[in-house]
Design a protein around this motif. Structure first.
Motif, PDB file in Angstrom:
ATOM      1  N   LEU A   1       0.880  -1.181   0.000  1.00 54.20           N
ATOM      2  CA  LEU A   1       0.000   0.000   0.000  1.00 54.20           C
ATOM      3  C   LEU A   1       0.912   1.224   0.000  1.00 54.20           C
ATOM      4  O   LEU A   1       1.681   1.439   0.942  1.00 54.20           O
ATOM      5  CB  LEU A   1      -0.878   0.000   1.246  1.00 54.20           C
ATOM      6  CG  LEU A   1      -1.974  -1.070   1.283  1.00 54.20           C
ATOM      7  CD1 LEU A   1      -2.582  -1.141   2.677  1.00 54.20           C
ATOM      8  CD2 LEU A   1      -3.041  -0.774   0.243  1.00 54.20           C
ATOM      9  N   VAL A   2       0.856   2.015  -1.077  1.00 50.64           N
ATOM     10  CA  VAL A   2       1.816   3.109  -1.224  1.00 50.64           C
ATOM     11  C   VAL A   2       1.095   4.395  -1.631  1.00 50.64           C
ATOM     12  O   VAL A   2      -0.109   4.387  -1.918  1.00 50.64           O
ATOM     13  CB  VAL A   2       2.906   2.750  -2.268  1.00 50.64           C
ATOM     14  CG1 VAL A   2       3.695   1.524  -1.813  1.00 50.64           C
ATOM     15  CG2 VAL A   2       2.292   2.528  -3.640  1.00 50.64           C
TER      16      VAL A   2
ATOM     17  N   PHE B   1      -9.141   4.545   4.246  1.00 44.85           N
ATOM     18  CA  PHE B   1      -9.788   5.351   5.301  1.00 44.85           C
ATOM     19  C   PHE B   1     -10.251   6.679   4.692  1.00 44.85           C
ATOM     20  O   PHE B   1     -11.022   6.654   3.733  1.00 44.85           O
ATOM     21  CB  PHE B   1      -8.830   5.544   6.489  1.00 44.85           C
ATOM     22  CG  PHE B   1      -8.402   4.221   7.067  1.00 44.85           C
ATOM     23  CD1 PHE B   1      -7.113   3.724   6.864  1.00 44.85           C
ATOM     24  CD2 PHE B   1      -9.311   3.412   7.757  1.00 44.85           C
ATOM     25  CE1 PHE B   1      -6.724   2.493   7.380  1.00 44.85           C
ATOM     26  CE2 PHE B   1      -8.934   2.174   8.272  1.00 44.85           C
ATOM     27  CZ  PHE B   1      -7.636   1.713   8.067  1.00 44.85           C
ATOM     28  N   ASP B   2      -9.704   7.793   5.175  1.00 53.36           N
ATOM     29  CA  ASP B   2     -10.232   9.074   4.676  1.00 53.36           C
ATOM     30  C   ASP B   2      -9.419   9.608   3.500  1.00 53.36           C
ATOM     31  O   ASP B   2      -9.551  10.761   3.100  1.00 53.36           O
ATOM     32  CB  ASP B   2     -10.196  10.112   5.809  1.00 53.36           C
ATOM     33  CG  ASP B   2      -8.755  10.316   6.314  1.00 53.36           C
ATOM     34  OD1 ASP B   2      -8.491  11.302   7.011  1.00 53.36           O
ATOM     35  OD2 ASP B   2      -7.888   9.473   5.940  1.00 53.36           O
ATOM     36  N   ARG B   3      -8.563   8.757   2.930  1.00 52.23           N
ATOM     37  CA  ARG B   3      -7.769   9.239   1.779  1.00 52.23           C
ATOM     38  C   ARG B   3      -7.582   8.091   0.793  1.00 52.23           C
ATOM     39  O   ARG B   3      -8.316   7.115   0.864  1.00 52.23           O
ATOM     40  CB  ARG B   3      -6.418   9.798   2.246  1.00 52.23           C
ATOM     41  CG  ARG B   3      -5.594   8.881   3.150  1.00 52.23           C
ATOM     42  CD  ARG B   3      -4.608   9.760   3.982  1.00 52.23           C
ATOM     43  NE  ARG B   3      -3.637   8.993   4.726  1.00 52.23           N
ATOM     44  CZ  ARG B   3      -3.921   8.323   5.836  1.00 52.23           C
ATOM     45  NH1 ARG B   3      -5.150   8.306   6.285  1.00 52.23           N
ATOM     46  NH2 ARG B   3      -2.987   7.670   6.474  1.00 52.23           N
TER      47      ARG B   3
END
Ligand SMILES: NC(=O)C[C@H]([NH3+])C(=O)NS(=O)(=O)OC[C@H]1O[C@@H](n2cnc3c(N)ncnc32)[C@H](O)[C@@H]1O
Ligand SMILES: [Mg+2]
Length: 431
Positions: free
Chosen positions: A158-159, A175-177
């Motif tokens: 995850l990058v 999440f929020d991004r």
């Protein structure tokens, strides 16, 4: 106590020995008062004969079993040159674990159907052979990397940024991004060399490639190395030594499986010993133009151009010194020719083309910022990566090997999708 053995362990020299086998019914035929079952397990096959005269009850059980039924068999070994493996087992006991009335894979199954039922096709000895070769190539890689002093590290998947261009990023909600699936572990390996100097990783890499070619997957296994203090020529030597060891060791340990696909056509594999031939990009363009390919200096070579180029070689070979504008932002400009970068691809012969992409990295802070800007990217997105050029920057190089592409060449497969357990392409996400 009767020894449980593997099918491949049953040899003519075991004549008269009682054995126990567990596996699946691979082939079955009835001749007169006998049932011939070819039993399959992870080692291979062996013929088992059930005779009505020997034991009618067991013979009747044997008549019942369908293809791919799971069974446990006990019997006595008999040398017989007519049997597929020159020895067979006279069946005395048969336990049917699960009988299969109809197995959906038939001889005339299409490639697409075989991919639809990939979960059932994996058991085929020819498919299992591919997975054994892939595993052995990685076993060999680990052997070589250990003895040559490389540290295995485990980079993130995850990058937050692109390595090989934004067009092939898979974006996902985090999440929020947002986050992306890694295209290459390279940037993280570059951070690791300041403590470990020579690092490697095997990770899944993801490319939202829309190109439907025989050498592209959207998820592939990526063997990547990164080394401090090495320049392009040093890392090319590492590449050829590693690939040579992987191929020669796999030829030694998986000859039977390789012959299933290549028969005795293994010359190019045997030729994979250092030094591999090296040609410049300029020379590659000259060769292609002399062979009538419509390509100009500065253009990238695609699968078709590489296929023509590979006709000139009977071993893996390097093409080095590509034009800067067709290569990635992190590659170091060639001090002798600012139009070029210190990059090299390794191409496999027989039409397979690129199996490795590698380069020396830009280790100068300002030049790297300039390249990021030239590529239309935001240096802020690469702040941590740029830090590596602020605190003890060193010349360093690395590369990425596509494992499926190597397997496809070693076994002369017609598509990289056959070289992975469950292939992922733009049109395939199931099973
Ligand atoms: N650590 C590095 O220096 C690696 C570098 N960042 C990199 O990702 N280079 S590459 O894009 O050429 O990909 C490397 C290799 O990865 C394989 N590759 C690259 N893309 C694919 C796809 N889509 N499918 C299958 N295999 C693929 C192919 O063999 C390439 O030569
Ligand atoms: Mg490449």
């Amino acid at each position: 106590m009767i020894d449980k053995v593997y099918c491949a362990d049953v040899t003519p020299e075991m004549e008269g020995k009682k054995v126990k086998l567990a596996g699946w019914v691979y082939r079955k035929r009835e001749v007169g008062k006998k049932v011939f079952i070819v039993l399959r397990d992870s080692s291979g096959i062996v013929q088992v004969v059930f005779s009505k005269d020997l034991n009618e009850e067991v013979y009747r059980e044997a008549k019942k079993v369908g293809i791919e039924s799971s069974v446990i068999i006990e019997g006595t070994v008999k040398a017989d040159p007519r049997a597929p493996t020159a020895a067979e087992v006279q069946g005395e006991k048969l336990q049917i674990i699960q009988n299969v009335d109809f197995f959906p894979i038939t001889k005339d199954a299409s490639d697409e159907f075989l991919l639809d039922v990939r979960h059932l096709h994996l058991r085929s000895p020819k498919v299992a052979a591919i997975m054994k070769v892939k595993g052995t190539l990685m076993q060999a890689a680990r052997e070589w990397l250990l003895q040559d002093g490389w540290y295995e590290v485990f980079p993130p998947i995850l990058v937050t940024g692109a390595v090989e261009g934004g067009a092939t990023l898979f974006k996902l909600k985090y999440f929020d991004r947002y986050a992306y699936l890694s295209q290459s572990a390279q940037l993280y390996l570059e951070a690791a060399i300041f403590g470990l100097e020579k690092v490697w990783s095997l990770t899944p890499s993801f490319r939202a490639e829309k190109s439907r070619t025989r050498r592209h997957l959207t998820e592939f296994w990526h063997l990547e190395l990164e080394a401090a203090w090495m320049d392009l020529w040093d890392i090319m030597k590492v590449e050829e030594e590693l690939v040579s060891y992987m191929v020669q060791r796999t030829l030694e340990l998986r000859k039977k499986e390789i012959e299933l696909y290549r028969k005795d056509d293994i010359k190019t594999l045997k030729n994979a010993v250092p030094p591999f031939p090296r040609i410049s990009y300029d020379e590659a363009i000259d060769i292609l133009q002399s062979k009538g390919v419509n390509i100009e200096w500065g253009e990238d070579m695609g699968a078709d151009e590489e296929r023509v180029l590979t006709e000139e070689f009977e071993s893996p070979f390097f093409v080095y010194g590509y034009p800067k504008h067709i290569k990635a932002f992190y590659m170091k400009e060639d001090p002798e020719d600012p139009r070029k970068v210190l990059a090299a691809d390794m191409l496999a012969p027989e039409g397979y083309g690129e199996i490795i992409g590698g380069s020396q990295r830009e280790d100068n802070y300002d030049k790297l910022v300039q390249r990021i800007l030239e590529e239309g990217m935001d240096p802020k997105d690469y702040e941590w990566y740029l830090d590596l050029r602020k605190y003890g920057s060193v010349p360093h190089s690395g590369f990425g090997l596509g494992l499926e592409r190597l397997v496809a060449w070693v076994l002369k497969l017609d598509h990289v999708r056959w070289a992975t357990l469950f292939p992922r392409t733009p049109s395939r996400l199931y099973p």
